[in-house]
Scaffold this active site. Structure first.
Site, PDB file in Angstrom:
ATOM      1  N   ASN A 148       2.222  -4.814  -3.324  1.00  0.00           N
ATOM      2  CA  ASN A 148       0.851  -5.258  -3.062  1.00  0.00           C
ATOM      3  C   ASN A 148      -0.025  -4.043  -2.740  1.00  0.00           C
ATOM      4  OD1 ASN A 148      -0.991  -7.495  -2.491  1.00  0.00           O
ATOM      5  ND2 ASN A 148      -0.841  -6.941  -0.326  1.00  0.00           N
TER       6      ASN A 148
ATOM      7  N   HIS B 165     -10.250  -6.233  -2.174  1.00  0.00           N
ATOM      8  CA  HIS B 165     -11.293  -6.084  -1.151  1.00  0.00           C
ATOM      9  C   HIS B 165     -12.510  -5.449  -1.819  1.00  0.00           C
ATOM     10  CE1 HIS B 165      -8.813  -7.472   2.103  1.00  0.00           C
ATOM     11  NE2 HIS B 165      -7.847  -6.651   1.728  1.00  0.00           N
TER      12      HIS B 165
ATOM     13  N   GLU C 273      -5.801 -10.850  -1.440  1.00  0.00           N
ATOM     14  CA  GLU C 273      -6.638 -10.669  -0.234  1.00  0.00           C
ATOM     15  C   GLU C 273      -8.125 -10.584  -0.577  1.00  0.00           C
ATOM     16  OE1 GLU C 273      -5.281  -7.357   2.173  1.00  0.00           O
ATOM     17  OE2 GLU C 273      -3.178  -7.807   1.831  1.00  0.00           O
TER      18      GLU C 273
ATOM     19  N   ASP D 124     -11.922 -10.524  -0.754  1.00  0.00           N
ATOM     20  CA  ASP D 124     -13.174 -10.784  -0.045  1.00  0.00           C
ATOM     21  C   ASP D 124     -14.238  -9.876  -0.649  1.00  0.00           C
ATOM     22  OD1 ASP D 124     -12.339  -8.398   1.213  1.00  0.00           O
ATOM     23  OD2 ASP D 124     -12.025  -9.352   3.158  1.00  0.00           O
TER      24      ASP D 124
ATOM     25  N   GLU E  79       0.822  -1.232   0.000  1.00  0.00           N
ATOM     26  CA  GLU E  79       0.000   0.000   0.000  1.00  0.00           C
ATOM     27  C   GLU E  79       0.850   1.275   0.000  1.00  0.00           C
ATOM     28  OE1 GLU E  79      -2.626  -0.597   3.349  1.00  0.00           O
ATOM     29  OE2 GLU E  79      -3.383  -2.475   2.548  1.00  0.00           O
TER      30      GLU E  79
HETATM   31  O1  9MR Z   1      -7.217  -8.506   8.456  1.00  0.00           O
HETATM   32  C1  9MR Z   1      -6.315  -7.673   9.135  1.00  0.00           C
HETATM   33  C2  9MR Z   1      -6.921  -7.235  10.444  1.00  0.00           C
HETATM   34  O2  9MR Z   1      -7.076  -8.329  11.326  1.00  0.00           O
HETATM   35  C3  9MR Z   1      -6.063  -6.144  11.092  1.00  0.00           C
HETATM   36  O3  9MR Z   1      -6.725  -5.644  12.248  1.00  0.00           O
HETATM   37  C4  9MR Z   1      -5.824  -5.037  10.086  1.00  0.00           C
HETATM   38  C5  9MR Z   1      -4.958  -3.956  10.706  1.00  0.00           C
HETATM   39  O4  9MR Z   1      -4.585  -2.980   9.815  1.00  0.00           O
HETATM   40  O5  9MR Z   1      -5.189  -5.564   8.926  1.00  0.00           O
HETATM   41  C6  9MR Z   1      -6.003  -6.470   8.262  1.00  0.00           C
HETATM   42  O6  9MR Z   1      -5.375  -6.931   7.082  1.00  0.00           O
HETATM   43  C7  9MR Z   1      -5.087  -5.953   6.084  1.00  0.00           C
HETATM   44  C8  9MR Z   1      -3.860  -6.413   5.348  1.00  0.00           C
HETATM   45  O7  9MR Z   1      -2.820  -6.671   6.244  1.00  0.00           O
HETATM   46  C9  9MR Z   1      -3.433  -5.412   4.290  1.00  0.00           C
HETATM   47  N1  9MR Z   1      -4.517  -5.080   3.404  1.00  0.00           N
HETATM   48  C10 9MR Z   1      -5.773  -4.726   4.024  1.00  0.00           C
HETATM   49  C11 9MR Z   1      -6.191  -5.799   5.023  1.00  0.00           C
HETATM   50  C12 9MR Z   1      -7.550  -5.489   5.623  1.00  0.00           C
HETATM   51  O8  9MR Z   1      -7.493  -4.307   6.350  1.00  0.00           O
END
Ligand code: 9MR
Length: 353
Positions: free
Chosen positions: A207, A243, A272, A274, A166
């Site tokens: 990513n 997402h 990722e 969903d 990101e």
């Molecule tokens: O799914 C993850 C969640 O449990 C955490 O609280 C969160 C914290 O920033 O991160 C989520 O995963 C993220 C991933 O690492 C990067 N892309 C976005 C995902 C969803 O927020």
């Protein structure tokens, strides 16, 4: 009385006539896949999921589905910096190790997530930078040590690393994070070089989210990768987080975007995926969600370089969505009780390329 011997040829001819007279089977491709692992095998790709380490440890039914269905895994949180070095110099690898160990025992490859990000950084780091006790010079050394230590620990055990996560804003500018602010834009190239040095065989990825459709983000990421390549920086892949939400249109140009990056010689992954919805769940919404999942897999399969299709959790029992989007949820392939939703069946219905 002469015995009457039956000719062995005649029944064969009759049998052959029957076979020839049979109509061709309606479906001439491979047999329908039994599960996601079988589907992955038929398509020659990896199908993965993010793993919730607490659930892996504590829930036998979760563990069973995970290990049965998937041939690729990503740590949802266990490999992030705040998880592996909560105090400066004190590493806590137990969760990440457990995940890698479980994957190995179950013939799953692993995506490392993530080395350089602006979120889930340890407090000692962000506070040290904020109060000036960590200088930019030291920060660079800290980042290098972090990358090299973590990548080296799992050398040969991680198929692909999300090296930078990101790093581009929605408007196409480089994200204002502590790395850009204190190290300048060169941190991206440095991160890839350090990771490559620590494990020369791991595929190194950039990513991001909304990269499926957001033009400014796509263009900047594209130029960034081209520039890295021109300078000989070891960047090997682009990850599309994916997402999505059914209240928004499906990103119809996604396959073309994947192809553009693939044409740079890069590997592609959906990292990722969903597909959330505004609650309550209805049969219509589940049908739309199924269609989004089906299209995402179809898009990946339409691009030869797309090697991995990973969902961000496989059950609504453990999903980041309800905690982040008020009134939304039900984003995964299986419900809270691990019952397959229409989306799961839709994926199994996607035919080999
Ligand atoms: O799914 C993850 C969640 O449990 C955490 O609280 C969160 C914290 O920033 O991160 C989520 O995963 C993220 C991933 O690492 C990067 N892309 C976005 C995902 C969803 O927020």
């Amino acid at each position: 009385m002469a015995s009457h011997r039956r000719s062995p040829v005649k029944p064969l001819i009759i049998a052959l006539a029957f076979v020839l007279a049979l109509p061709a089977p309606a479906y001439a491709g491979p047999r329908p896949p039994r599960d996601l692992r079988d589907l992955a095998h038929q398509h020659g790709i990896k199908i993965g999921t993010a793993v919730d380490i607490a659930a892996l440890r504590g829930e036998a039914d979760y563990r069973k589905v995970l290990n049965h269905q998937f041939n690729h895994v990503t740590a949802e949180n266990a490999m992030k910096w705040e998880s592996v070095e909560p105090e400066r110099g004190r590493h806590t690898w137990a969760d990440a190790d457990a995940l890698v160990h479980n994957a190995h025992r179950n013939r799953q490859r692993v995506r490392g997530h993530t080395l350089v990000w602006h979120n889930q950084l340890p407090a000692w780091l962000t506070e040290g930078v904020a109060d000036g006790s960590i200088t930019p010079r030291e920060l660079k050394r800290i980042l290098r040590d972090h990358i090299i230590t973590q990548v080296r620990r799992y050398k040969g055990k991680i198929r692909a690393w999300d090296v930078v996560n990101e790093v581009v804003e929605e408007d196409g500018s480089l994200r204002q994070n502590i790395w850009l602010t204190h190290l300048g834009p060169g941190y991206v190239a440095d991160a890839f070089r350090w990771a490559h040095r620590a494990d020369p065989h791991a595929k190194l990825y950039i990513n991001d989210y909304n990269l499926e459709w957001n033009a400014p983000k796509i263009e900047t990421t594209f130029s960034l990768v081209k520039d890295l390549q021109a300078r000989g920086v070891p960047v090997h892949g682009v990850g599309f987080q994916g997402h999505l939400g059914i209240q928004y249109d499906y990103p119809g140009d996604w396959a073309n975007v994947m192809r553009r990056f693939a044409d740079l010689g890069l590997e592609i992954a959906v990292t990722e995926l969903d597909v959330r919805m505004v609650l309550p769940v209805t049969p219509e919404k589940l049908a739309t969600q199924a269609d989004y999942y089906r299209r995402a897999l179809t898009d990946c399969l339409s691009v030869k370089a797309c090697k991995e299709f990973t969902v961000w959790g496989f059950t609504d029992r453990h999903s980041w969505v309800p905690g982040w989007f008020d009134g939304e949820g039900a984003a995964c392939l299986l419900d809270e009780n691990l019952a397959p939703k229409p989306a799961y069946r839709a994926l199994l219905g996607v035919r080999a390329r």
